[in-house]
Design an enzyme around this catalytic site. Sequence first.
Site, PDB file in Angstrom:
ATOM      1  N   HIS A  35      60.637  29.907  51.822  1.00 17.81           N
ATOM      2  CA  HIS A  35      59.941  29.072  50.834  1.00 17.81           C
ATOM      3  C   HIS A  35      60.851  28.673  49.655  1.00 17.81           C
ATOM      4  CE1 HIS A  35      57.067  27.649  47.915  1.00 17.81           C
ATOM      5  NE2 HIS A  35      57.231  28.720  47.171  1.00 17.81           N
ATOM      6  N   HIS A  61      62.368  30.943  41.794  1.00 16.25           N
ATOM      7  CA  HIS A  61      61.136  30.649  41.053  1.00 16.25           C
ATOM      8  C   HIS A  61      59.993  31.639  41.291  1.00 16.25           C
ATOM      9  CE1 HIS A  61      59.683  28.620  44.774  1.00 16.25           C
ATOM     10  NE2 HIS A  61      58.478  28.833  44.270  1.00 16.25           N
ATOM     11  N   ASP A  62      59.995  32.353  42.410  1.00 14.83           N
ATOM     12  CA  ASP A  62      58.924  33.322  42.660  1.00 14.83           C
ATOM     13  C   ASP A  62      59.376  34.775  42.480  1.00 14.83           C
ATOM     14  OD1 ASP A  62      56.645  31.748  43.148  1.00 14.83           O
ATOM     15  OD2 ASP A  62      57.209  31.389  45.233  1.00 14.83           O
ATOM     16  N   GLU A  65      57.331  36.478  39.517  1.00 16.94           N
ATOM     17  CA  GLU A  65      55.895  36.558  39.818  1.00 16.94           C
ATOM     18  C   GLU A  65      55.612  37.515  40.987  1.00 16.94           C
ATOM     19  OE1 GLU A  65      53.921  32.759  39.359  1.00 16.94           O
ATOM     20  OE2 GLU A  65      52.640  33.254  41.059  1.00 16.94           O
ATOM     21  N   ASP A  66      56.484  37.537  41.969  1.00 14.45           N
ATOM     22  CA  ASP A  66      56.148  38.236  43.217  1.00 14.45           C
ATOM     23  C   ASP A  66      57.035  39.423  43.569  1.00 14.45           C
ATOM     24  OD1 ASP A  66      54.047  36.504  43.635  1.00 14.45           O
ATOM     25  OD2 ASP A  66      55.201  35.131  44.873  1.00 14.45           O
ATOM     26  N   ASP A 122      57.727  22.911  44.468  1.00 15.72           N
ATOM     27  CA  ASP A 122      56.964  24.076  44.924  1.00 15.72           C
ATOM     28  C   ASP A 122      55.633  23.635  45.516  1.00 15.72           C
ATOM     29  OD1 ASP A 122      56.237  26.809  45.189  1.00 15.72           O
ATOM     30  OD2 ASP A 122      55.298  26.813  43.203  1.00 15.72           O
TER      31      ASP A 122
END
Length: 194
Positions: A35, A61-62, A65-66, A122
Amino acid sequence: MSSESVILLETVNFAAEKHRYQRRKDAEQTPYINHPIGVARILSHEGGITDIEVLQAALLHDTVEDTDTSIGELQAIFGQTVARIVQEVTDDKALSKQERKRQQVEHAPHASQQAKLVKLADKLYNLRDLNRCTPTAWHFFCTAVLEEICGCAPVERTLSTTQRTSSQLDTTVVSIGANIGQHPCGMLLTPCRV
Ligand SMILES: [Mn+2]
């Protein structure tokens, strides 16, 4: 190899290490790293973006957050600009999913141009993923039920996938129908994580 190539390889390696054990929520359980790499590629390949800090932020970018990555960590390794862009596109996970979505919409117009690019790519990637994934009969069934209950099903996707899965659906809908009370149908609105 140019120094920018080295930097990009360091960045993609960092993201791959951080997302090492994660999978996408599609039926094939695609490795998660596909992704962020795909998001960065949309920007470079389709958008003609050459700003390396935007491409790095797309790759990362994630991660905050993840994964267990902190903004401070990104700042120390990749610099202030990259960390700031990632910060801008990171949701506060302490909030409910609904509130996060609401804040995304509210904050979007005020984001920096760099963050807007990452966010756009995204969303584009995720929408394409929704098209690519053939939902299981269970997905379809829950979506249909949701539509009945609260009128909140993603209508276009339901329509387009109905034709593809209808025969499969016919044979399985009876057995899965018995278990519907035990499944959190709400999550099926976003089977591939938007
Ligand atoms: Mn993402």
